[in-house]
Motif scaffolding. Structure first.
Motif, mmCIF file in Angstrom:
data_model
loop_
_atom_site.group_PDB
_atom_site.id
_atom_site.type_symbol
_atom_site.label_atom_id
_atom_site.label_comp_id
_atom_site.label_asym_id
_atom_site.label_seq_id
_atom_site.Cartn_x
_atom_site.Cartn_y
_atom_site.Cartn_z
ATOM 1 N N ARG A 169 0.872 -1.261 -0.091
ATOM 2 C CA ARG A 169 -0.058 -0.015 -0.053
ATOM 3 C C ARG A 169 0.786 1.220 -0.035
ATOM 4 O O ARG A 169 0.666 2.274 -0.761
ATOM 5 C CB ARG A 169 -0.873 -0.106 1.257
ATOM 6 N N THR A 170 1.875 1.301 0.827
ATOM 7 C CA THR A 170 2.759 2.470 0.614
ATOM 8 C C THR A 170 3.358 2.567 -0.471
ATOM 9 O O THR A 170 3.469 3.789 -0.952
ATOM 10 C CB THR A 170 3.907 2.081 1.918
ATOM 11 N N ALA A 171 3.859 1.674 -1.137
ATOM 12 C CA ALA A 171 4.358 1.715 -2.442
ATOM 13 C C ALA A 171 3.679 2.372 -3.560
ATOM 14 O O ALA A 171 4.199 3.327 -4.229
ATOM 15 C CB ALA A 171 4.998 0.369 -2.966
ATOM 16 N N LEU A 172 2.498 1.898 -3.487
ATOM 17 C CA LEU A 172 1.444 2.315 -4.418
ATOM 18 C C LEU A 172 1.198 3.812 -4.166
ATOM 19 O O LEU A 172 0.947 4.561 -5.009
ATOM 20 C CB LEU A 172 0.105 1.514 -4.418
ATOM 21 N N LEU A 173 0.684 4.203 -2.931
ATOM 22 C CA LEU A 173 0.426 5.529 -2.462
ATOM 23 C C LEU A 173 1.975 6.629 -2.804
ATOM 24 O O LEU A 173 1.689 7.610 -2.786
ATOM 25 C CB LEU A 173 0.136 5.569 -0.910
ATOM 26 N N ASP A 174 2.922 5.742 -2.961
ATOM 27 C CA ASP A 174 3.938 6.691 -3.323
ATOM 28 C C ASP A 174 4.286 6.590 -4.754
ATOM 29 O O ASP A 174 4.992 7.368 -5.410
ATOM 30 C CB ASP A 174 5.473 5.957 -2.738
ATOM 31 N N GLY A 175 3.259 5.871 -5.558
ATOM 32 C CA GLY A 175 3.382 6.069 -7.026
ATOM 33 C C GLY A 175 4.527 5.156 -7.188
ATOM 34 O O GLY A 175 4.508 4.819 -8.717
ATOM 35 N N ASP A 176 5.005 4.186 -6.456
ATOM 36 C CA ASP A 176 6.130 3.184 -6.939
ATOM 37 C C ASP A 176 5.478 1.918 -7.437
ATOM 38 O O ASP A 176 5.457 0.817 -6.557
ATOM 39 C CB ASP A 176 7.332 3.040 -6.051
ATOM 40 N N VAL A 177 4.610 1.872 -8.505
ATOM 41 C CA VAL A 177 4.144 0.671 -9.062
ATOM 42 C C VAL A 177 4.962 -0.533 -9.462
ATOM 43 O O VAL A 177 4.688 -1.719 -9.238
ATOM 44 C CB VAL A 177 3.367 0.960 -10.225
ATOM 45 N N ALA A 178 6.307 -0.393 -9.771
ATOM 46 C CA ALA A 178 7.419 -1.028 -10.074
ATOM 47 C C ALA A 178 7.646 -2.027 -8.860
ATOM 48 O O ALA A 178 7.805 -3.283 -8.875
ATOM 49 C CB ALA A 178 8.511 -0.819 -10.556
ATOM 50 N N LEU A 179 7.900 -1.242 -7.499
ATOM 51 C CA LEU A 179 8.214 -1.965 -6.305
ATOM 52 C C LEU A 179 7.064 -2.707 -5.857
ATOM 53 O O LEU A 179 7.184 -3.828 -5.313
ATOM 54 C CB LEU A 179 8.460 -0.908 -5.221
ATOM 55 N N ALA A 180 5.871 -2.289 -6.211
ATOM 56 C CA ALA A 180 4.405 -2.942 -5.709
ATOM 57 C C ALA A 180 4.354 -4.206 -6.475
ATOM 58 O O ALA A 180 4.113 -5.411 -5.886
ATOM 59 C CB ALA A 180 3.345 -2.211 -6.109
ATOM 60 N N ALA A 181 4.986 -4.092 -7.771
ATOM 61 C CA ALA A 181 4.626 -5.488 -8.570
ATOM 62 C C ALA A 181 5.812 -6.540 -7.823
ATOM 63 O O ALA A 181 5.558 -7.712 -8.182
ATOM 64 C CB ALA A 181 5.082 -4.853 -10.020
ATOM 65 N N ASN A 182 6.857 -6.001 -7.831
ATOM 66 C CA ASN A 182 7.909 -6.985 -7.155
ATOM 67 C C ASN A 182 7.328 -7.517 -5.811
ATOM 68 O O ASN A 182 7.742 -8.830 -5.717
ATOM 69 C CB ASN A 182 9.268 -6.181 -6.685
ATOM 70 N N TYR A 183 6.567 -6.941 -5.141
ATOM 71 C CA TYR A 183 6.155 -7.442 -3.945
ATOM 72 C C TYR A 183 5.081 -8.549 -4.178
ATOM 73 O O TYR A 183 4.963 -9.444 -3.463
ATOM 74 C CB TYR A 183 5.708 -6.424 -2.894
ATOM 75 N N LEU A 184 4.212 -8.147 -5.060
ATOM 76 C CA LEU A 184 2.990 -8.819 -5.325
ATOM 77 C C LEU A 184 3.078 -9.883 -6.111
ATOM 78 O O LEU A 184 2.444 -11.098 -6.167
ATOM 79 C CB LEU A 184 1.944 -7.750 -6.232
ATOM 80 N N GLY A 185 4.174 -9.959 -6.953
ATOM 81 C CA GLY A 185 4.516 -10.878 -8.012
ATOM 82 C C GLY A 185 3.716 -10.831 -9.100
ATOM 83 O O GLY A 185 3.601 -11.539 -10.128
ATOM 84 N N TYR A 186 2.781 -9.726 -9.363
ATOM 85 C CA TYR A 186 2.100 -9.313 -10.507
ATOM 86 C C TYR A 186 1.860 -7.790 -10.599
ATOM 87 O O TYR A 186 2.191 -7.153 -9.548
ATOM 88 C CB TYR A 186 0.788 -10.240 -10.514
ATOM 89 N N ASN A 187 1.394 -7.346 -11.609
ATOM 90 C CA ASN A 187 1.484 -5.598 -11.854
ATOM 91 C C ASN A 187 -0.171 -5.358 -11.334
ATOM 92 O O ASN A 187 -1.185 -5.956 -11.574
ATOM 93 C CB ASN A 187 1.432 -5.334 -13.240
ATOM 94 N N PHE A 188 -0.039 -4.198 -10.150
ATOM 95 C CA PHE A 188 -1.122 -3.862 -9.703
ATOM 96 C C PHE A 188 -2.317 -3.284 -11.042
ATOM 97 O O PHE A 188 -1.826 -2.623 -11.958
ATOM 98 C CB PHE A 188 -0.867 -2.693 -8.807
ATOM 99 N N SER A 189 -3.408 -3.331 -10.664
ATOM 100 C CA SER A 189 -4.461 -2.899 -11.881
ATOM 101 C C SER A 189 -5.772 -2.461 -10.819
ATOM 102 O O SER A 189 -5.939 -2.749 -9.866
ATOM 103 C CB SER A 189 -4.918 -3.904 -12.795
ATOM 104 N N ILE A 190 -6.445 -1.676 -11.776
ATOM 105 C CA ILE A 190 -7.832 -1.070 -11.379
ATOM 106 C C ILE A 190 -9.012 -1.403 -12.530
ATOM 107 O O ILE A 190 -8.599 -1.594 -13.649
ATOM 108 C CB ILE A 190 -7.792 0.388 -10.928
#
Length: 311
Positions: A169-190
């Motif tokens: 959540r912190t990564a996404l709220l910072d705009g760091d979608v690439a870091l979020a994807a590394n954590y998730l194992g997939y790309n975040f989407s809406i």
């Protein structure tokens, strides 16, 4: 995967292998637990069951605090879990009555009598029951009476992944979608519906589709420009997304818009999924539409360069 929206829809199993949690994001740490769940179900001839909650328990226990946003909508979560090979997903409404169950009531009424557990997999810090007083000791104490086995995922196994829903959540709220994807194992989407906007974008050569996200609890990344893909009607397009209040035209509301490359169809009312790949820049106020147009051209070039580099 079979999905149940209430315990009343679920028929007790003879050999349930279960785990419990909110699993927001279904990130790498969650996936380790779910992988083990499916392995154990297969090796014991059982069926894998995940018990999850909606809405999130924190929104019920602390209703005054509505700031918590979810990485996944409940439908997104279900889709990911189905892809991991889970047999059954029980989505139970988390209510005050449910939160007031004693550990003993929770174990007997829910896990044993309703689900029919023969094996239960839990994380090292799993808590349950009224005031979260229940834990591994309670599960072990009742296991002989009710004939089920407990398997706890060790703390070092979870922590070795070094990931949590809070970090994502912190990564996404910072705009760091690439870091979020590394954590998730997939790309975040809406996911959302295309609605009508004021059509300013098309006057400067960058028409956008305005996206309305119905689920108010869904987390939206930081304001800015992103390289994205857009999926609709089983087709995938490249584009650049904008999130923000449009300060150049003194906008008053937060918008989610996407400029879809090489696309000129009217798609009002269409359901689309937008996947975030790369953060390009923060939202800024320009001196006018001409300056904004010049920057958007640079943004498009940066987006195309990203896709070329990653292809």
């Amino acid at each position: 995967m079979k999905i149940y929206n209430h315990f009343s829809e679920f028929k007790k199993l003879n050999n349930a292998v279960a785990t419990i949690g909110t699993f927001d994001g279904v990130h790498y740490g969650h996936q380790k637990i779910i992988k083990r769940l499916c392995e154990l179900a297969k090796s014991t001839g059982g069926e894998s069951v995940i018990l999850t909650f909606f809405p999130h328990p924190r929104l019920i226990i602390d209703p005054e605090n509505q700031d918590l946003k979810m990485i996944n909508t409940i439908n997104e979560k279900a889709k990911i879990l189905a892809g991991l090979g889970v047999d059954h997903l029980i989505i139970t409404p988390f209510t005050r009555d449910f939160s007031n169950l004693t550990p003993a009531e929770y174990i007997q009424n829910i896990l044993v009598d309703t689900i029919g557990i023969k094996n239960l997999i839990v994380g090292y810090d799993h808590r349950f029951g009224k005031d979260r007083k229940g834990g591994l000791q309670d599960l072990e104490a009742f296991s002989k009476n009710f004939n089920y086995k407990i398997e706890q995922i060790p703390e070092q196994d979870i922590n070795a992944v070094a990931v949590s829903s809070t970090k994502i959540r912190t990564a996404l709220l910072d705009g760091d979608v690439a870091l979020a994807a590394n954590y998730l194992g997939y790309n975040f989407s809406i996911h959302g519906r295309v609605i009508k906007g004021d059509k300013i974008g098309r006057t400067i050569g960058f028409p956008t589709a305005n996206i309305f996200v119905e689920e108010t609890y869904k987390l939206i990344p930081s304001d800015g420009i992103y390289a994205v893909t857009v999926e609709m009607n089983n087709e995938v397009f490249k584009g650049m997304a904008y999130i923000g209040q449009r300060p150049t035209i003194n906008g008053m509301t937060r918008n989610i818009e996407v400029n879809i490359f090489d696309f000129n169809k009217e798609i009002y009312g269409q359901e689309i999924t937008m996947t975030f790949l790369e953060f390009l820049r923060h939202d800024v106020k320009f001196t006018g539409l001409e300056a904004l147009k010049e920057q958007l051209q640079k943004d498009k070039e940066a987006t195309l360069a990203y896709f070329k580099k990653s292809s």
